[in-house]
Enzyme design. Sequence first.
Site, PDB file in Angstrom:
ATOM      1  N   HIS A  20       0.840  -1.198   0.000  1.00 43.42           N
ATOM      2  CA  HIS A  20       0.000   0.000   0.000  1.00 43.42           C
ATOM      3  C   HIS A  20       0.875   1.247   0.000  1.00 43.42           C
ATOM      4  O   HIS A  20       2.105   1.157  -0.009  1.00 43.42           O
ATOM      5  CB  HIS A  20      -0.993  -0.028   1.165  1.00 43.42           C
ATOM      6  N   HIS A  23       3.931   1.693   2.261  1.00 48.66           N
ATOM      7  CA  HIS A  23       5.171   1.034   1.842  1.00 48.66           C
ATOM      8  C   HIS A  23       5.905   1.876   0.798  1.00 48.66           C
ATOM      9  O   HIS A  23       7.127   1.977   0.807  1.00 48.66           O
ATOM     10  CB  HIS A  23       4.877  -0.353   1.259  1.00 48.66           C
ATOM     11  N   CYS A 129      -0.266  -9.790  20.092  1.00 47.92           N
ATOM     12  CA  CYS A 129      -0.994  -9.430  18.865  1.00 47.92           C
ATOM     13  C   CYS A 129      -0.286 -10.063  17.679  1.00 47.92           C
ATOM     14  O   CYS A 129       0.892  -9.798  17.449  1.00 47.92           O
ATOM     15  CB  CYS A 129      -1.073  -7.913  18.661  1.00 47.92           C
ATOM     16  N   CYS A 132       0.905  -7.460  14.962  1.00 50.02           N
ATOM     17  CA  CYS A 132       2.114  -6.733  15.359  1.00 50.02           C
ATOM     18  C   CYS A 132       3.286  -7.679  15.569  1.00 50.02           C
ATOM     19  O   CYS A 132       4.428  -7.252  15.553  1.00 50.02           O
ATOM     20  CB  CYS A 132       1.913  -5.976  16.662  1.00 50.02           C
ATOM     21  N   CYS A 146      -5.381  -4.811  20.870  1.00 41.26           N
ATOM     22  CA  CYS A 146      -4.153  -4.202  20.358  1.00 41.26           C
ATOM     23  C   CYS A 146      -4.428  -2.729  20.057  1.00 41.26           C
ATOM     24  O   CYS A 146      -5.402  -2.411  19.375  1.00 41.26           O
ATOM     25  CB  CYS A 146      -3.704  -4.920  19.088  1.00 41.26           C
ATOM     26  N   HIS A 149      -4.216  -2.382  16.042  1.00 38.87           N
ATOM     27  CA  HIS A 149      -5.115  -3.126  15.163  1.00 38.87           C
ATOM     28  C   HIS A 149      -6.542  -3.258  15.689  1.00 38.87           C
ATOM     29  O   HIS A 149      -7.416  -3.754  14.987  1.00 38.87           O
ATOM     30  CB  HIS A 149      -4.529  -4.515  14.876  1.00 38.87           C
ATOM     31  N   LYS A 303      -4.479   4.494  10.693  1.00 37.15           N
ATOM     32  CA  LYS A 303      -3.252   4.066  10.054  1.00 37.15           C
ATOM     33  C   LYS A 303      -3.603   3.194   8.842  1.00 37.15           C
ATOM     34  O   LYS A 303      -4.483   2.341   8.922  1.00 37.15           O
ATOM     35  CB  LYS A 303      -2.413   3.248  11.048  1.00 37.15           C
ATOM     36  N   LYS A 306      -3.347  -3.141   5.810  1.00 40.72           N
ATOM     37  CA  LYS A 306      -4.058  -4.115   5.005  1.00 40.72           C
ATOM     38  C   LYS A 306      -5.276  -4.646   5.745  1.00 40.72           C
ATOM     39  O   LYS A 306      -6.348  -4.820   5.175  1.00 40.72           O
ATOM     40  CB  LYS A 306      -3.099  -5.257   4.656  1.00 40.72           C
TER      41      LYS A 306
HETATM   42 ZN    ZN Z   1      -1.474  -5.258  16.601  1.00 36.62          ZN
END
Ligand code: ZN
Length: 521
Positions: A20, A23, A129, A132, A146, A149, A303, A306
């Site tokens: 994405h 990156h 997580c 992560c 998390c 996420h 953030k 994906k």
């Molecule tokens: Zn996470």
Amino acid sequence: MTGRKYYVTTAIPYVNAKPHVGHALLLILADVLARYHRQRGDDTWSLTGTDDNSLSNVLAAEAEGIPIQELVNRNAGLFQALREPLALSFDDFIRTSGNPKHTAGAQKLWRACRRNDDVYRRYYEGQYCVRCERFYSDDELDDGRCPIHHRPTELVREDNYFFRLSRYTAQLADLIATDRLRVLPETRKHEVLRFVQSGLEDFSISRSPARARGWGIPVPDDPGQVMYVWFDALCNYITALDYAANGERYRRYWRDSPARVHIIGKDLLRFHAVYWPAMLLSAGEPPPTLVCAHEFFTVNGEKISKSLGNAVDPIALVAQLGADGLRYCLLRELPRTEDTDLTAARLAARYHSDLANDLGNLVNRAVSMLARYRGGVVPSPGSPSANEEVLQSLAAGLPARIAAMLDAFDFRAALSSIWELVTQSNRYVEQTAPWLLARREREGDNVAQDRLDTALYTIAESVRLIAYFIEPFLPSTTSKIASQLGLSAIGTAGWGGLPAATRVGAAQPIFPRLEAAVPGD
Ligand code: ZN
């Protein structure tokens, strides 16, 4: 190559999905630094790659019902294929699976840490997580989830190998405080220093093959454990240089280099500024010299990730903005201290104002006025007046300013200082009004003829210098401008590098105006 050695790497992303725009940003930041150092004549090496061994990859393959190797091959290929559309220039691309040099290097580093009594076995339990790939303490969790996420973490109980990080607390604090291990921006340095000074705890560096689904690098001399993915992933920065065999490239760009630079997202700070340097110190290898942590772009305040389903495809953005258009807009919009929401309107506005209008028009005017008033041939300038001296001194000060900005990891400020020359050059065109000088010249005014020569030369030479300074940021634009100026290479940073009597090419818009909407909204 005799210049100062410079080694720059990007963090290696896991490849559970296609790349994405976040990156793309990471790759572009490292690419600018690599190109900048090559332009200065430094002996430069740049590395990027993919983290194939992540558990996230395994889970993605399970979800798709395909073998893990097939999934990582496919997705790592998509990351590697960003090279051309983003105009990247990395020297090497490492993948951490199916790579004997990497496996041997990671195991060599493990053994070196173990020899130093920094690897030991211990029972552990904690909240983990999977996305992560890390444990969280209870006070770091957001209502049991998390914090990044927003997914529930899982309680993991294991008997694993640990790394004796606690032993390196004082040494790391000293390295960071004295800038022998520089962390940028400054706010991140203080953040990581506070973390180190609060006392470091040993961390887990292996897991059971069952939890790793049999994927990853085996712990040396213990087939009952595989390396925790971060241990092997961090090693990529030296295994790619052939640390395993103490290769020439390892000695040249890591062991004996004064610049061992990691470009990372701010969420990876602890891994790169704390865990990784400690692993190297334990193994008797030099730690990195610089860790630069960038902020993030967000989409609707989240953030880009994906798993959140808001990934913005960099290839689609390149199709709209061009490689250099995307590079410029990301670098110019990248915040220093907080995340910025990425919107199509924001990108389009930046593209139109700075590229299509300010730079594009300047180049177009420089080349078309040379065609109209001097038959497409660069004239010899007369002696400079105050107007020309403003531009000359601005250009003369730029190399030091760009160096200072990039040394501070401030791409936005570096571009902004180059754009002062763009703005000043456009102002010069308005002040000298070559079209009025041309009318007076046609009426037989010899002073106007001399001043027109000077003005046309000055505008074209400013354009050449701008093209020189933007080369690390916008490499394709530099080539286009060189070609429109009739030059095979853009030359050097000193004023007067454009030879008189050069025959310029045809004027063509270097940044066409955007028609369709930019993807992302
Ligand atoms: Zn996470």
